[in-house]
Design a protein around this motif. Structure first.
Motif, PDB file in Angstrom:
ATOM      1  N   LEU A 206      37.278  58.067  43.985  1.00 20.43           N
ATOM      2  CA  LEU A 206      37.384  57.011  44.999  1.00 20.43           C
ATOM      3  C   LEU A 206      38.704  56.252  44.918  1.00 20.43           C
ATOM      4  CD1 LEU A 206      33.763  55.514  45.162  1.00 20.43           C
ATOM      5  CD2 LEU A 206      34.736  57.475  46.355  1.00 20.43           C
ATOM      6  N   ASP A 207      39.663  56.839  44.240  1.00 22.59           N
ATOM      7  CA  ASP A 207      40.976  56.207  44.144  1.00 22.59           C
ATOM      8  C   ASP A 207      42.075  57.024  44.810  1.00 22.59           C
ATOM      9  OD1 ASP A 207      40.243  53.843  42.790  1.00 22.59           O
ATOM     10  OD2 ASP A 207      40.085  54.944  40.904  1.00 22.59           O
ATOM     11  N   GLU A 208      41.690  58.155  45.426  1.00 19.16           N
ATOM     12  CA  GLU A 208      42.668  58.930  46.188  1.00 19.16           C
ATOM     13  C   GLU A 208      42.826  58.307  47.579  1.00 19.16           C
ATOM     14  OE1 GLU A 208      44.510  61.486  45.210  1.00 19.16           O
ATOM     15  OE2 GLU A 208      43.669  61.291  43.188  1.00 19.16           O
ATOM     16  N   PRO A 209      44.034  58.140  48.073  1.00 16.23           N
ATOM     17  CA  PRO A 209      44.237  57.524  49.398  1.00 16.23           C
ATOM     18  C   PRO A 209      43.949  58.505  50.535  1.00 16.23           C
ATOM     19  CG  PRO A 209      46.345  58.129  48.479  1.00 16.23           C
ATOM     20  CD  PRO A 209      45.322  58.480  47.423  1.00 16.23           C
ATOM     21  N   VAL A 210      42.709  59.004  50.570  1.00 17.92           N
ATOM     22  CA  VAL A 210      42.321  60.037  51.534  1.00 17.92           C
ATOM     23  C   VAL A 210      40.993  59.672  52.189  1.00 17.92           C
ATOM     24  CG1 VAL A 210      41.620  62.456  51.848  1.00 17.92           C
ATOM     25  CG2 VAL A 210      43.522  61.888  50.307  1.00 17.92           C
ATOM     26  N   ILE A 211      40.971  59.723  53.512  1.00 22.42           N
ATOM     27  CA  ILE A 211      39.738  59.639  54.294  1.00 22.42           C
ATOM     28  C   ILE A 211      39.462  61.037  54.826  1.00 22.42           C
ATOM     29  CG2 ILE A 211      38.640  58.676  56.360  1.00 22.42           C
ATOM     30  CD1 ILE A 211      40.504  56.239  56.032  1.00 22.42           C
ATOM     31  N   ALA A 212      38.245  61.517  54.648  1.00 20.57           N
ATOM     32  CA  ALA A 212      37.883  62.863  55.097  1.00 20.57           C
ATOM     33  C   ALA A 212      36.997  62.795  56.327  1.00 20.57           C
ATOM     34  CB  ALA A 212      37.171  63.627  53.982  1.00 20.57           C
ATOM     35  N   LEU A 242      44.465  61.084  56.500  1.00 21.71           N
ATOM     36  CA  LEU A 242      43.203  61.554  57.089  1.00 21.71           C
ATOM     37  C   LEU A 242      43.202  63.071  57.059  1.00 21.71           C
ATOM     38  CD1 LEU A 242      40.553  61.166  58.700  1.00 21.71           C
ATOM     39  CD2 LEU A 242      41.951  61.104  60.799  1.00 21.71           C
ATOM     40  N   HIS A 243      42.195  63.653  56.392  1.00 28.48           N
ATOM     41  CA  HIS A 243      42.042  65.108  56.319  1.00 28.48           C
ATOM     42  C   HIS A 243      40.821  65.510  57.138  1.00 28.48           C
ATOM     43  CE1 HIS A 243      44.231  65.270  52.134  1.00 28.48           C
ATOM     44  NE2 HIS A 243      45.019  64.891  53.131  1.00 28.48           N
ATOM     45  N   ILE A 244      41.029  66.319  58.162  1.00 26.92           N
ATOM     46  CA  ILE A 244      39.931  66.781  59.016  1.00 26.92           C
ATOM     47  C   ILE A 244      39.664  68.247  58.706  1.00 26.92           C
ATOM     48  CG2 ILE A 244      39.099  67.078  61.375  1.00 26.92           C
ATOM     49  CD1 ILE A 244      40.962  64.847  62.242  1.00 26.92           C
ATOM     50  N   HIS A 245      38.458  68.532  58.212  1.00 25.47           N
ATOM     51  CA  HIS A 245      38.066  69.886  57.838  1.00 25.47           C
ATOM     52  C   HIS A 245      37.183  70.472  58.937  1.00 25.47           C
ATOM     53  CE1 HIS A 245      39.473  69.135  53.698  1.00 25.47           C
ATOM     54  NE2 HIS A 245      38.960  67.935  53.871  1.00 25.47           N
ATOM     55  N   GLY A 246      37.582  71.592  59.493  1.00 23.07           N
ATOM     56  CA  GLY A 246      36.782  72.200  60.552  1.00 23.07           C
ATOM     57  C   GLY A 246      37.523  73.352  61.181  1.00 23.07           C
ATOM     58  N   SER A 281      35.099  65.640  47.471  1.00 24.83           N
ATOM     59  CA  SER A 281      35.313  64.943  46.203  1.00 24.83           C
ATOM     60  C   SER A 281      36.769  64.500  46.021  1.00 24.83           C
ATOM     61  CB  SER A 281      34.889  65.831  45.031  1.00 24.83           C
ATOM     62  OG  SER A 281      35.796  66.907  44.848  1.00 24.83           O
ATOM     63  N   LYS A 282      37.659  65.042  46.840  1.00 20.24           N
ATOM     64  CA  LYS A 282      39.074  64.642  46.781  1.00 20.24           C
ATOM     65  C   LYS A 282      39.353  63.440  47.667  1.00 20.24           C
ATOM     66  CE  LYS A 282      40.315  69.520  46.213  1.00 20.24           C
ATOM     67  NZ  LYS A 282      40.967  70.693  46.874  1.00 20.24           N
ATOM     68  N   ALA A 283      38.334  62.979  48.373  1.00 20.37           N
ATOM     69  CA  ALA A 283      38.484  61.846  49.288  1.00 20.37           C
ATOM     70  C   ALA A 283      37.853  60.596  48.690  1.00 20.37           C
ATOM     71  CB  ALA A 283      37.840  62.175  50.628  1.00 20.37           C
ATOM     72  N   SER A 284      38.140  59.461  49.320  1.00 15.52           N
ATOM     73  CA  SER A 284      37.542  58.196  48.909  1.00 15.52           C
ATOM     74  C   SER A 284      36.612  57.610  49.962  1.00 15.52           C
ATOM     75  CB  SER A 284      38.640  57.180  48.580  1.00 15.52           C
ATOM     76  OG  SER A 284      39.393  57.608  47.455  1.00 15.52           O
ATOM     77  N   LEU A 285      36.678  58.159  51.187  1.00 15.99           N
ATOM     78  CA  LEU A 285      35.789  57.760  52.273  1.00 15.99           C
ATOM     79  C   LEU A 285      35.529  58.962  53.165  1.00 15.99           C
ATOM     80  CD1 LEU A 285      37.438  54.390  53.448  1.00 15.99           C
ATOM     81  CD2 LEU A 285      35.308  54.606  52.157  1.00 15.99           C
ATOM     82  N   LEU A 286      34.361  58.979  53.794  1.00 16.81           N
ATOM     83  CA  LEU A 286      34.081  59.938  54.870  1.00 16.81           C
ATOM     84  C   LEU A 286      33.953  59.150  56.157  1.00 16.81           C
ATOM     85  CD1 LEU A 286      33.260  62.895  55.774  1.00 16.81           C
ATOM     86  CD2 LEU A 286      30.899  62.074  55.610  1.00 16.81           C
ATOM     87  N   ALA A 287      34.600  59.626  57.207  1.00 23.60           N
ATOM     88  CA  ALA A 287      34.504  58.988  58.521  1.00 23.60           C
ATOM     89  C   ALA A 287      33.741  59.899  59.470  1.00 23.60           C
ATOM     90  CB  ALA A 287      35.893  58.695  59.075  1.00 23.60           C
TER      91      ALA A 287
END
Length: 399
Positions: A206-212, A242-246, A281-287
């Protein structure tokens, strides 16, 4: 029990496909299970079936077919019958009700040694209701909200679903909607959520600056709105990404929005993955910016790795999974500004983010595969006992 799941395309990538493979894995510990796919459009499935679970195609469009093509006259006959059963809106929504596929399904239902056949979308459920012999226990499974179906599909559901031996939906809200539509008994209709995959998932720091964000590139996911919301985060926290997986080919508006807002260095489209938990698990939030969610599989997957979720309060899944202020945040549907503010709130407040992450991890315990599998077994046994006397192998076993 011998259990068969019938799915439109068991070889593809998608939420329904993934959850059906997972439930099949859980049931295969004590039952014979197979996944029956209307079509085979690639040699190898995107999701590998669990050991002991067979993947059976009913039609084959690959360059190395394993299914014999039915005679034209036979195809035409059952295709015409299927067109009378499956509404045009459903056939438009899913292109896998081909003459070869429906002919294969008709043959499969007449010859299978399964005790239980479970359909996984309206068109399949309707065909099973019409064509399955009485010796089979027939169960419908819905992965979409009832309100998402076109009027002609809901009309067909009203007419034909009562012929099934039972129906499972994903949320209590949808269960109430079906109960109202069908006047169904409490035992015939159940709400069973999707389950997490077995195993010990990785834990997010939860310390990576990434929103998934995760899910197919489809209008219902509203990723352009998410990018708009994320632009407010970047304005105050430029180090966040912001990383969008799809996957899919309907990403023109999404890419245009990224370009218009100048976020090419901050938003990345990561493509499909078979390791969603690893990526989350590499992100700190899910949107979650969806217009609707049948359930919200990525929400419980985020919970399982300790990631809190910020979501539109859309029908129906998020509000039944997320406890606002405890394991995530819910904001009014379509309110891009509110979504951006909620994301910024948890980006800014590390302590609150970590507190919600701990609560999310605890919430994931309600979706363990072993527990959901047991609930499915209890439902199937209860429906078998309540159904008109069957004559298949299971009936002989149970006396």
């Amino acid at each position: 029990m011998r259990i068969a799941f019938v799915i439109a395309n068991g070889y593809a990538m998608g939420g329904t496909v993934r959850t059906v493979h997972n439930l099949a894995r859980g049931l295969s510990a004590r039952h014979e299970v197979e996944i029956v796919s209307l079509v085979r459009k690639r040699r190898h499935p995107f999701f590998t079936p669990a050991d002991g679970v067979r993947l059976v195609p009913l039609s084959d469009d690959t360059d190395q077919p394993v299914v014999q093509r039915p005679r034209e006259r036979v195809r035409e006959r059952w295709a015409k019958q299927a067109d009378k059963i499956v509404p045009k809106a459903e056939r438009r929504r899913n292109k896998n009700f081909t003459p070869e596929a429906v002919t294969g399904l008709r043959h499969y239902l007449r010859t299978t040694k399964a005790d239980v056949v479970i359909g996984t979308r309206p068109g399949i459920n309707l065909l099973i209701a019409a064509w399955a012999p009485s010796r089979l226990l027939t169960i419908g499974q819905e992965h979409l909200n009832l309100a998402e179906h076109k009027p002609e599909v809901r009309k067909a559901i009203t007419r034909s679903y009562p012929k099934l031996d039972g129906l499972s939906v994903l949320t209590q809200t949808d269960r109430a909607a079906y109960e109202k539509l069908l006047g169904a008994s409490e035992d015939w209709l159940t709400a069973l959520p999707n389950a997490l995959e077995p195993g010990e998932p990785p834990r997010a720091t939860l310390d990576e600056p990434v929103i998934a964000a995760a899910g197919r590139f489809s209008p219902v996911k509203q990723y352009p709105l998410l990018v708009e919301a994320f632009s407010h985060v970047v304005a105050e926290h430029p180090q966040w990404r912001l990383h969008i997986h799809g996957g899919g080919d309907r990403d023109e508006e999404l890419r245009a929005t990224i370009d218009r807002l100048g976020l090419g260095d901050h938003v990345s489209l990561r493509g499909r993955t078979t390791d969603m938990l690893g990526e989350l698990s590499k992100a700190s939030l899910l949107a979650v910016s969806s217009r609707v969610e049948g359930f919200g599989m990525t929400i419980i997957e985020a919970f399982s790795v300790g990631v809190p979720v910020v979501s539109f309060d859309c029908p129906h899944g998020p509000r039944e999974i997320i406890e606002h202020g405890r394991n995530g945040l819910l904001v009014p549907p379509q309110d891009t500004k509110a979504l951006g503010e909620a994301l910024s709130r948890l980006v800014s407040d590390r302590e609150e983010r970590h507190r919600m992450g701990e609560a999310a991890l605890a919430s994931a315990s309600a979706y363990q595969l072993e527990d959901i599998t047991q609930r499915w077994e209890e439902f199937l046994e209860q429906r078998w006992a309540a159904a008109p006397k069957k004559k298949g192998p299971l009936a002989a076993l149970l006396g």
